[in-house]
Write an enzyme that holds these catalytic residues in place. Structure first.
Site, PDB file in Angstrom:
ATOM      1  N   GLY A 281       0.738   7.057   2.020  1.00  0.00           N
ATOM      2  CA  GLY A 281       1.057   6.184   0.890  1.00  0.00           C
ATOM      3  C   GLY A 281      -0.154   5.934   0.010  1.00  0.00           C
ATOM      4  O   GLY A 281      -0.063   5.960  -1.220  1.00  0.00           O
TER       5      GLY A 281
ATOM      6  N   GLY B 234      -0.670   7.092   9.924  1.00  0.00           N
ATOM      7  CA  GLY B 234      -0.404   8.258   9.085  1.00  0.00           C
ATOM      8  C   GLY B 234       0.353   7.901   7.821  1.00  0.00           C
ATOM      9  O   GLY B 234       0.068   8.416   6.735  1.00  0.00           O
ATOM     10  N   CYS B 235       1.306   6.996   7.947  1.00  0.00           N
ATOM     11  CA  CYS B 235       2.120   6.594   6.797  1.00  0.00           C
ATOM     12  C   CYS B 235       1.304   5.765   5.803  1.00  0.00           C
ATOM     13  O   CYS B 235       1.501   5.862   4.597  1.00  0.00           O
ATOM     14  CB  CYS B 235       3.357   5.843   7.269  1.00  0.00           C
ATOM     15  SG  CYS B 235       4.404   6.852   8.351  1.00  0.00           S
ATOM     16  N   THR B 236       0.390   4.966   6.326  1.00  0.00           N
ATOM     17  CA  THR B 236      -0.501   4.195   5.461  1.00  0.00           C
ATOM     18  C   THR B 236      -1.419   5.136   4.689  1.00  0.00           C
ATOM     19  O   THR B 236      -1.589   4.989   3.470  1.00  0.00           O
ATOM     20  CB  THR B 236      -1.320   3.192   6.305  1.00  0.00           C
ATOM     21  OG1 THR B 236      -0.411   2.275   6.920  1.00  0.00           O
ATOM     22  CG2 THR B 236      -2.319   2.440   5.450  1.00  0.00           C
TER      23      THR B 236
END
Length: 156
Positions: free
Chosen positions: A51, A46-48
């Site tokens: 970003g 999710g963070c990838t």
């Protein structure tokens, strides 16, 4: 830190370490719109995606006069690797001691695999050119989020 950021109020002063050897100071925000997006952990799916979404819209944020910073509790070394891997054109702030996370009240009790722990609740904050907090998104779902933030930044 006893003060927390509140909607339609000037954000409390802070100083934080960021990638590229930068020190980010809230006082330097004057005259710029700023997005602070808080995410749980570098190199997670999710963070990838989040970003990458902010990366892909970065020139649009710049055209809207808006700076973008990602924030998590990961170390500067982890952030540098994550930033390089994704080709992020903006800086990532390391908040290992949770000062900034607590200032924006994003540390929440979470559950995973039946155990409880404190962690970052994915959240984004939009600050205007006068350093006033104008919008906040909490419990963010990644899909379409960066576009929503960009639309709000353009409207400021």
């Amino acid at each position: 830190m006893s003060k927390t950021a509140q909607l339609d109020k000037t954000i409390p002063a802070f100083t934080a370490a960021a990638t590229s050897g930068q020190t980010v100071r809230s006082r330097d925000f004057k005259g710029h719109k700023v997005v602070l997006y808080f995410y749980p952990k570098d190199n997670t799916p999710g963070c990838t995606t989040e970003g990458s979404d902010f990366r892909d819209l970065h020139s649009d944020f710049e055209n809207a006069g808006c700076l973008v910073y990602g924030v998590s509790k990961d170390s500067l070394r982890s952030h540098e690797n994550f930033r390089n891997k994704l080709g992020l054109p903006f800086e990532l702030i390391s908040d290992e001691d949770e000062t900034l996370c607590r200032l924006f009240d994003v540390i929440k009790l979470k559950k995973m695999y039946g155990r409880e722990f404190e962690g970052i609740e994915r959240s984004t904050f939009l600050i205007d050119a006068d350093s006033t907090l104008r919008r906040e998104w909490r419990k963010v779902k990644v899909k379409g989020h960066a576009e929503d933030v960009l639309e709000a930044a353009r409207a400021l």
